[in-house]
Design a protein around this motif. Structure first.
Motif, mmCIF file in Angstrom:
data_model
loop_
_atom_site.group_PDB
_atom_site.id
_atom_site.type_symbol
_atom_site.label_atom_id
_atom_site.label_comp_id
_atom_site.label_asym_id
_atom_site.label_seq_id
_atom_site.Cartn_x
_atom_site.Cartn_y
_atom_site.Cartn_z
ATOM 1 N N ASP A 47 -17.166 7.661 -10.349
ATOM 2 C CA ASP A 47 -18.648 7.366 -10.438
ATOM 3 C C ASP A 47 -18.726 5.766 -10.171
ATOM 4 O OD1 ASP A 47 -21.495 7.635 -10.939
ATOM 5 O OD2 ASP A 47 -21.009 6.246 -12.552
ATOM 6 N N LEU A 48 -19.629 5.384 -8.918
ATOM 7 C CA LEU A 48 -19.991 3.913 -8.828
ATOM 8 C C LEU A 48 -21.156 3.893 -9.185
ATOM 9 C CD1 LEU A 48 -18.531 3.010 -5.238
ATOM 10 C CD2 LEU A 48 -17.712 2.195 -7.681
ATOM 11 N N SER A 49 -21.535 3.219 -10.327
ATOM 12 C CA SER A 49 -22.893 3.048 -10.831
ATOM 13 C C SER A 49 -23.592 1.789 -10.253
ATOM 14 C CB SER A 49 -22.636 3.064 -12.445
ATOM 15 O OG SER A 49 -22.328 1.657 -13.023
ATOM 16 N N ASN A 50 -24.839 1.618 -10.813
ATOM 17 C CA ASN A 50 -25.498 0.297 -10.284
ATOM 18 C C ASN A 50 -24.757 -0.780 -10.834
ATOM 19 O OD1 ASN A 50 -27.850 -1.550 -11.372
ATOM 20 N ND2 ASN A 50 -28.054 -1.160 -9.071
ATOM 21 N N ASP A 51 -24.393 -0.805 -11.939
ATOM 22 C CA ASP A 51 -23.467 -1.933 -12.733
ATOM 23 C C ASP A 51 -22.259 -2.265 -11.861
ATOM 24 O OD1 ASP A 51 -25.456 -2.593 -14.608
ATOM 25 O OD2 ASP A 51 -24.542 -1.367 -16.163
ATOM 26 N N ASP A 52 -21.585 -1.136 -11.409
ATOM 27 C CA ASP A 52 -20.575 -1.317 -10.873
ATOM 28 C C ASP A 52 -20.550 -1.943 -9.387
ATOM 29 O OD1 ASP A 52 -18.593 0.174 -12.547
ATOM 30 O OD2 ASP A 52 -19.192 2.192 -11.849
ATOM 31 N N LEU A 53 -21.565 -1.425 -8.671
ATOM 32 C CA LEU A 53 -22.018 -2.118 -7.259
ATOM 33 C C LEU A 53 -22.176 -3.615 -7.639
ATOM 34 C CD1 LEU A 53 -24.008 0.727 -5.619
ATOM 35 C CD2 LEU A 53 -21.502 -0.196 -5.179
ATOM 36 N N TYR B 28 -16.521 -10.566 -6.164
ATOM 37 C CA TYR B 28 -16.139 -10.630 -4.796
ATOM 38 C C TYR B 28 -16.587 -11.937 -4.251
ATOM 39 C CZ TYR B 28 -15.320 -10.228 0.145
ATOM 40 O OH TYR B 28 -14.933 -10.402 1.539
ATOM 41 N N LYS B 29 -17.983 -12.344 -4.428
ATOM 42 C CA LYS B 29 -18.558 -13.659 -4.036
ATOM 43 C C LYS B 29 -18.144 -14.786 -4.903
ATOM 44 C CE LYS B 29 -22.877 -13.715 -3.450
ATOM 45 N NZ LYS B 29 -24.396 -13.404 -3.534
ATOM 46 N N PRO C 50 -9.094 -11.853 -1.877
ATOM 47 C CA PRO C 50 -8.395 -10.717 -1.808
ATOM 48 C C PRO C 50 -9.407 -9.658 -1.019
ATOM 49 C CG PRO C 50 -9.696 -11.124 -3.766
ATOM 50 C CD PRO C 50 -9.463 -12.321 -3.211
ATOM 51 N N HIS C 51 -8.854 -8.681 -0.342
ATOM 52 C CA HIS C 51 -9.768 -7.778 0.115
ATOM 53 C C HIS C 51 -11.147 -6.984 -0.736
ATOM 54 C CE1 HIS C 51 -10.690 -4.039 2.586
ATOM 55 N NE2 HIS C 51 -10.180 -4.595 3.697
ATOM 56 N N SER C 52 -12.190 -6.958 -0.314
ATOM 57 C CA SER C 52 -13.191 -6.571 -0.837
ATOM 58 C C SER C 52 -12.948 -5.209 -1.673
ATOM 59 C CB SER C 52 -14.379 -6.491 -0.175
ATOM 60 O OG SER C 52 -14.278 -5.513 1.038
ATOM 61 N N LEU C 53 -12.231 -4.581 -0.836
ATOM 62 C CA LEU C 53 -11.955 -3.202 -1.726
ATOM 63 C C LEU C 53 -10.777 -3.278 -2.960
ATOM 64 C CD1 LEU C 53 -11.744 -0.622 1.322
ATOM 65 C CD2 LEU C 53 -13.517 -0.491 -0.405
ATOM 66 N N ASP C 54 -9.953 -4.237 -2.735
ATOM 67 C CA ASP C 54 -9.130 -4.521 -3.732
ATOM 68 C C ASP C 54 -9.695 -4.843 -4.802
ATOM 69 O OD1 ASP C 54 -6.955 -3.683 -2.453
ATOM 70 O OD2 ASP C 54 -6.150 -5.707 -1.872
ATOM 71 N N VAL C 55 -10.765 -5.681 -4.831
ATOM 72 C CA VAL C 55 -11.723 -6.313 -6.044
ATOM 73 C C VAL C 55 -12.413 -4.960 -6.743
ATOM 74 C CG1 VAL C 55 -13.780 -7.644 -6.495
ATOM 75 C CG2 VAL C 55 -12.154 -8.361 -4.752
ATOM 76 N N LEU C 56 -13.009 -3.961 -5.923
ATOM 77 C CA LEU C 56 -13.480 -2.961 -6.491
ATOM 78 C C LEU C 56 -12.503 -1.964 -7.243
ATOM 79 C CD1 LEU C 56 -15.740 -0.965 -6.846
ATOM 80 C CD2 LEU C 56 -15.090 0.367 -4.588
#
Length: 269
Positions: free
Chosen positions: A232-238, A245-246, A254-260
């Motif tokens: 699940d990717l919630s609103n808080d997750d995004l 990332y910013k 780091p790559h943005s997906l690695d941050v996720l």
């Protein structure tokens, strides 16, 4: 494919997706849809014959995307805008399944006009059309599997348009009327979890699914789909993903997906 996520309509609350994201999403869609159109025209050469030898190779080698976005065709506007948001905020390339299925009816019409239409009778051959439709659907399903396998992440839009209702309170399965969503979620379960950025060789899925759709307006089957493997990717997750990332000030960002992945405690292999 490495990770598989699920997003619902509440995940977008407060993300401030704007007209710039919409424009970027439309541009991405146009770019990749043009590639798909070009490849399909090449594989179905001049409506004369289907080039079977080319079908065995990688379908869309020009497309290098990070994320495969699965959605209902009724949610295509939101999908495009979200793709633009991911591009603008994280530099991620997004391929939405509309790029493949968006022109399937036109493709089938062109093929059927050439192979299935009897000019003397002014009718289409039922037998021939079943043959061409099943082959085209199978070829595009293989192309879809190849594209999903080559992207690093799947993100699935869970909306009333894509998932009808929960089958049972304690069931991991839901219902969908879309054979394409059924196929994509099925493939997302069987494709190997490999981080594509760190692998040189592709692992091809050996599975295929036979699907037939659009038989007539009253033909309305439903498919059980398992979404329990999607994270699940919630609103808080995004929001947290964007914030971290910013906020990263390291020179080797780091790559943005690695941050996720780190935020969701996904083990990086």
């Amino acid at each position: 494919m490495y990770s598989k996520f699920i997003i619902n309509k509440d995940s977008f609350l407060g993300l401030a997706m704007n007209d710039i994201d919409k424009s970027s999403g439309n541009s991405l869609t146009t770019k990749y849809k043009n590639i798909v159109d070009s490849v399909l025209k090449e594989k179905f050469e001049n409506n004369k014959y289907i080039d079977g030898s080319k079908i065995q190779s990688e379908w869309f080698p020009q497309v290098k995307c990070d994320i495969f976005l699965s959605h209902s065709h009724k949610d295509v506007k939101k999908a495009k805008q979200f793709a633009g948001w991911l591009k603008n905020k994280f530099g991620l390339e997004v391929f939405i399944d509309y790029n493949i299925w968006g022109n399937i009816n036109d493709l089938l019409q062109n093929i059927d006009d050439t192979y299935c239409y009897d000019k003397l009778k002014g009718t289409y051959s039922y037998k021939k059309r079943n043959f061409t439709t099943s082959h085209v659907h199978m070829m595009l399903i293989n192309a879809l599997a190849d594209m999903m396998d080559r992207t690093e992440c799947l993100m699935f839009f869970e909306t009333p348009n894509s998932i009808d209702l929960k089958k049972m309170t304690h069931s991991t399965e839901s219902l969908t009327e879309s054979p394409w969503i059924y196929n994509e979620l099925f493939l997302s379960k069987i494709l190997q979890n490999i981080q594509r950025r760190k692998k040189n060789e592709l692992v091809k899925s050996q599975e295929s699914v036979r699907l037939y759709a659009d038989l007539n307006e009253n033909f309305n089957p439903k498919y059980n789909v398992d979404i329990s493997h999607l994270i699940d990717l919630s609103n808080d997750d995004l929001k947290n993903w964007l914030f971290h990332y910013k906020d990263n000030k390291h020179q080797n960002k780091p790559h943005s997906l690695d941050v996720l992945y780190n935020l969701k405690n996904i083990n990086l292999k």
